[in-house]
Design a protein around this motif. Structure first.
Motif, short mmCIF file in Angstrom:
data_model
loop_
_atom_site.label_atom_id
_atom_site.label_comp_id
_atom_site.label_asym_id
_atom_site.label_seq_id
_atom_site.Cartn_x
_atom_site.Cartn_y
_atom_site.Cartn_z
N ALA A 154 0.84 -1.19 0.00
CA ALA A 154 0.00 0.00 0.00
C ALA A 154 0.88 1.24 0.00
O ALA A 154 2.03 1.20 0.46
CB ALA A 154 -0.92 0.00 1.22
N ILE A 155 0.33 2.34 -0.50
CA ILE A 155 1.04 3.61 -0.55
C ILE A 155 0.41 4.54 0.47
O ILE A 155 -0.81 4.67 0.55
CB ILE A 155 1.00 4.23 -1.95
N GLN A 156 1.24 5.18 1.25
CA GLN A 156 0.77 6.05 2.31
C GLN A 156 -0.12 7.16 1.75
O GLN A 156 0.22 7.84 0.79
CB GLN A 156 1.97 6.67 3.03
N GLY A 157 -1.30 7.31 2.36
CA GLY A 157 -2.22 8.36 1.97
C GLY A 157 -3.09 8.07 0.77
O GLY A 157 -3.91 8.91 0.39
N VAL A 208 -7.38 3.93 3.89
CA VAL A 208 -6.31 4.86 3.52
C VAL A 208 -5.21 4.69 4.56
O VAL A 208 -5.27 5.26 5.65
CB VAL A 208 -6.82 6.32 3.49
N PRO A 209 -4.20 3.87 4.27
CA PRO A 209 -3.18 3.58 5.28
C PRO A 209 -2.25 4.76 5.51
O PRO A 209 -2.01 5.57 4.62
CB PRO A 209 -2.42 2.39 4.68
N GLU A 210 -1.74 4.84 6.73
CA GLU A 210 -0.75 5.83 7.11
C GLU A 210 0.58 5.13 7.39
O GLU A 210 0.67 3.91 7.35
CB GLU A 210 -1.22 6.63 8.33
N VAL A 238 3.22 -0.77 4.08
CA VAL A 238 2.91 0.58 3.61
C VAL A 238 4.18 1.23 3.08
O VAL A 238 5.21 1.30 3.79
CB VAL A 238 2.32 1.44 4.74
N LYS A 239 4.12 1.64 1.83
CA LYS A 239 5.25 2.34 1.22
C LYS A 239 5.07 3.84 1.46
O LYS A 239 4.04 4.42 1.12
CB LYS A 239 5.30 2.05 -0.28
N ARG A 240 6.08 4.44 2.05
CA ARG A 240 6.01 5.87 2.33
C ARG A 240 6.07 6.66 1.03
O ARG A 240 6.92 6.39 0.17
CB ARG A 240 7.14 6.30 3.26
N ARG A 241 5.20 7.63 0.92
CA ARG A 241 5.22 8.47 -0.28
C ARG A 241 6.39 9.43 -0.20
O ARG A 241 6.87 9.78 0.88
CB ARG A 241 3.91 9.24 -0.40
N GLU A 242 6.87 9.85 -1.39
CA GLU A 242 8.03 10.73 -1.45
C GLU A 242 7.69 12.06 -0.78
O GLU A 242 6.69 12.70 -1.08
CB GLU A 242 8.44 10.96 -2.90
N SER A 243 8.58 12.45 0.13
CA SER A 243 8.35 13.68 0.87
C SER A 243 9.69 14.37 1.10
O SER A 243 10.73 13.73 1.27
CB SER A 243 7.68 13.38 2.21
#
Length: 375
Positions: A154-157, A208-210, A238-243
């Motif tokens: 899953a992708i964060q958010g 919507v995973p965090e 959960v894969k963290r989105r680019e930030s």
């Protein structure tokens, strides 16, 4: 005779071909739950209402061992109160429900139809047993395990969809599926027939995973009519989105610190500049006051002459007191010796000057004024 034989064979073939039933040959039945035996039939007679039709379910070995009959007294004792027809016989529906299923319910069961005559001998109705179309029950001691379907990560958010499904044989009391997370608003339930005699209930969860949900367990639990449960679990990655928060936040902190420090420095410089200006103003005031004080003191210490001619006379007296050699050096006015007037004393009287301010009387030697000067 040949014609009669052909006609009889044709009529028998047509008659036999119209008595048909459609059932499922093998069905899995969960013990203590329920099962539905789907069934449909057709007969060669004219359409009849349900009230004029009688449906009977019996064991395949003996048709008199009935598991269902509209007369409950004709049903085997261990099946009484546990069987009922679901459809309308007038519409060709002969489906049977058995609930709850017991382990002793194993075996094959067949359907039999009886049609009441409209006239003649009503005691001998048309009847037909579908011995070749029977259902065999297979007992299940443990409920089936649900099947989970989901993506790899899953992708964060972002919305993430998980599907949970389980098959069953009792659409009238379908199992319920619940999730270890989410709310009822996040779940969509679908109950459909996979093929004849088998149904599937499917639950779709959208979350919507965090970042905190990484490596968390998600469990789907199936609860059957007998209150028996079974579940399946998977681990959510959960894969963290680019930030760029790890860059932006420290940069903002540093800039904020610089701005605060600069503001404090500017306030301090402004404050000390004002203080220095005050001190400079005080120094200038004290300087002016000091100069005024010195002027006042010098004014009080300087002797005041009542006679405006006094300064000149004093200077002349001072010069007269000098030797002649010195007077000559001062100027040509004193280049010749002083000659007193006849009849005066031998010494000059110019330096005899008495000023008495107390009685406002001045005394002068007028003889000293009558001086014959050679210069």
């Amino acid at each position: 005779m040949m014609f009669l034989l052909v006609l009889l064979a044709a009529s028998h073939g047509a008659f036999g071909g119209e008595w048909k039933a459609s059932v499922v040959q093998n069905i899995d039945a969960l013990v203590s739950s329920c099962v539905v035996l789907p069934c449909s039939f057709s007969h060669p007679k004219e359409p009849l209402p349900t009230s004029r039709l009688r449906g009977i379910w019996h064991r395949s070995s003996q048709w008199d061992q009935r598991i269902y009959h509209n007369d409950n007294t004709k049903v085997l004792e261990n099946f009484r109160g546990r069987t009922r027809l679901l459809g309308q016989l007038g519409q060709g529906n002969c489906s049977l429900e058995i609930t709850p299923i017991q382990d002793s319910d194993y075996g094959s069961f067949c359907f039999r139809i009886e049609l009441a005559r409209t006239g003649g001998d009503a005691a001998t109705p048309d009847q037909f047993s579908f011995h070749e179309d029977c259902v065999t029950l297979k007992m299940l001691s443990d409920p089936p395990k649900p099947t989970l379907s989901h993506g790899n990560a899953a992708i964060q958010g972002r919305p993430y969809v998980v599907s949970c499904s389980v098959r069953h044989t009792c659409p009238t009391h379908a199992p319920t599926l619940t999730w270890s997370r989410g709310t009822p608003l996040d779940v969509t339930t679908i109950n459909r027939e996979v093929h004849l005699g088998f149904w599937e209930v499917q639950s779709i969860l959208t979350i919507v995973p965090e970042a905190t949900d990484d490596h968390a367990d998600v469990t789907c639990t199936a609860r059957f009519y007998s209150r028996r449960t079974t579940s399946d679990t998977f681990t959510l990655f959960v894969k963290r989105r680019e930030s760029y928060d790890h860059i932006i936040i420290p940069t903002i902190a540093v800039l904020g610190t610089i701005l605060i420090f600069s503001g404090v420095c500017m306030l301090m410089v402004k404050k000390y500049k004002g203080r220095i200006a005050e001190l400079q103003n005080q120094d200038s005031v004290w300087s002016r006051m000091s100069r005024m004080s010195r002027r006042i003191q010098s004014t009080h210490l300087q002797p005041v002459s009542a006679n405006p001619r006094r300064p000149r006379e004093e200077s002349e007296v001072a010069l007269n007191n000098l030797p002649s050699s010195s007077r000559c050096k001062v100027g040509p006015k004193f280049c010749k010796p002083f000659m007193p007037a006849p009849g005066s004393n031998s010494l000059p009287k110019d330096n005899i000057y008495i000023e008495d301010l107390s009685d406002a009387d001045d005394y002068e030697n007028t003889a000293g004024l009558s001086v014959h000067r050679n210069c």
